[in-house]
Scaffold this active site. Structure first.
Site, PDB file in Angstrom:
ATOM      1  N   THR A  67     -39.530   5.922  11.138  1.00  0.00           N
ATOM      2  CA  THR A  67     -40.246   4.614  11.150  1.00  0.00           C
ATOM      3  C   THR A  67     -39.366   3.651  12.175  1.00  0.00           C
ATOM      4  OG1 THR A  67     -39.305   3.253   9.592  1.00  0.00           O
ATOM      5  CG2 THR A  67     -41.058   4.844   8.865  1.00  0.00           C
ATOM      6  N   SER A  73     -39.382   3.326  18.254  1.00  0.00           N
ATOM      7  CA  SER A  73     -39.605   2.482  19.430  1.00  0.00           C
ATOM      8  C   SER A  73     -38.282   1.376  19.622  1.00  0.00           C
ATOM      9  CB  SER A  73     -40.746   1.841  19.724  1.00  0.00           C
ATOM     10  OG  SER A  73     -40.966   0.700  18.792  1.00  0.00           O
ATOM     11  N   ILE A 125     -32.241   1.234  17.527  1.00  0.00           N
ATOM     12  CA  ILE A 125     -31.697   1.970  16.445  1.00  0.00           C
ATOM     13  C   ILE A 125     -32.488   3.399  16.253  1.00  0.00           C
ATOM     14  CG2 ILE A 125     -30.839   2.093  14.048  1.00  0.00           C
ATOM     15  CD1 ILE A 125     -30.092  -0.856  14.344  1.00  0.00           C
ATOM     16  N   GLY A 126     -33.795   2.850  15.900  1.00  0.00           N
ATOM     17  CA  GLY A 126     -34.643   4.210  15.891  1.00  0.00           C
ATOM     18  C   GLY A 126     -34.584   5.151  17.054  1.00  0.00           C
ATOM     19  N   TYR A 130     -34.926 -12.479   5.110  1.00  0.00           N
ATOM     20  CA  TYR A 130     -34.676 -11.244   5.849  1.00  0.00           C
ATOM     21  C   TYR A 130     -33.379 -10.566   4.671  1.00  0.00           C
ATOM     22  CZ  TYR A 130     -32.398  -7.939   8.796  1.00  0.00           C
ATOM     23  OH  TYR A 130     -31.954  -6.626   9.678  1.00  0.00           O
TER      24      TYR A 130
END
Length: 244
Positions: free
Chosen positions: A11, A14, A17-18, A151
């Protein structure tokens, strides 16, 4: 799907890190489901780069603040061996000034919807001989951060969820682990000005931010057979920032 193939879903593929997680897993031969929300261009560029590794790449668009999109995503995945939750956003500001909708969005993206996805996908992961669940949390989920209270809360919730789930499904051989980065050189952290960055670098013993590719390599290790006996763990990647 052939039994000798492995499929990983990432997930937030884009994001910085992904993207690096996708590359690191493709190097290990994983075929990939690449989830994104709005940045279709980044996914298209990543697909071009992944051609070099000869793996299947399946882009999937879904808005993690939309329950209908989550249902469609659940039904779009067939074989699944590795689930990596790297999607996320942040909110920087005083908690008392934070809009309710921002709090709800953080909860949905970081906690609620990944939990909902896994409720349906855990049986798929347990059918794999190397099922892996990996969450990208944050050092703030462990120690908290002023100006990023909500967060910090959702990142802490991810860690608690993974510890509990790891115990519940350990007997099946499916592992559940967390990567907890400190400051990573991503677009999300470009909100800090140079003075703030200098102050942060002074506090970090290695005097630099992590590279997104370093997060990707830790995920690749957790997804590999080398980590088959590691579960319920939080792997901190912070350059020595918070030692205890």
């Amino acid at each position: 799907m052939r039994e000798d193939t492995k499929y990983a879903l990432i997930t937030g593929a884009s994001g910085d890190i992904g993207r690096e997680i996708a590359i690191a897993l493709a190097k290990q031969g994983f075929h990939l489901y690449l989830h994104y929300n709005r940045n279709e261009k980044a996914i298209a560029l990543l697909q071009e780069e992944l051609v070099l590794f000869g793996v299947d790449v399946i882009p999937i668009q879904a808005d993690f603040t939309n329950s209908d999109a989550i249902s469609r995503l659940q039904d779009s995945v067939f074989q699944l061996d590795v689930f990596v939750h790297a999607a996320g956003n942040s909110y920087y500001g005083l908690f008392q000034d934070m809009p309710d909708q921002e709090i709800a969005n953080l909860w949905d993206i970081h906690v609620h919807f990944p939990m909902q996805l896994l409720q349906k996908w855990i049986p798929k992961l347990q059918r794999s001989d190397a099922g892996r669940i990996i969450f990208i949390s944050s050092i703030w989920g462990e120690v908290g951060a002023a100006m990023e209270v909500a967060y910090s809360a959702v990142k802490g919730a991810q860690i608690a969820f993974c510890k509990a789930l790891a115990q519940e499904i350990a007997a099946s051989g499916t592992t559940v682990n967390v990567v907890s980065p400190g400051m990573v050189d991503t677009k999300m952290n470009h909100l800090f000005d140079e003075e703030e960055k200098t102050a942060l670098l002074t506090d970090i013993p290695m005097h630099r931010f992590a590279k997104p590719s370093e997060v990707g390599e830790v995920v690749a290790f957790l997804a590999s057979d080398r980590a088959s006996y590691m579960t319920g763990q939080t792997m901190r990647l912070d350059g020595g920032w918070f030692m205890r």
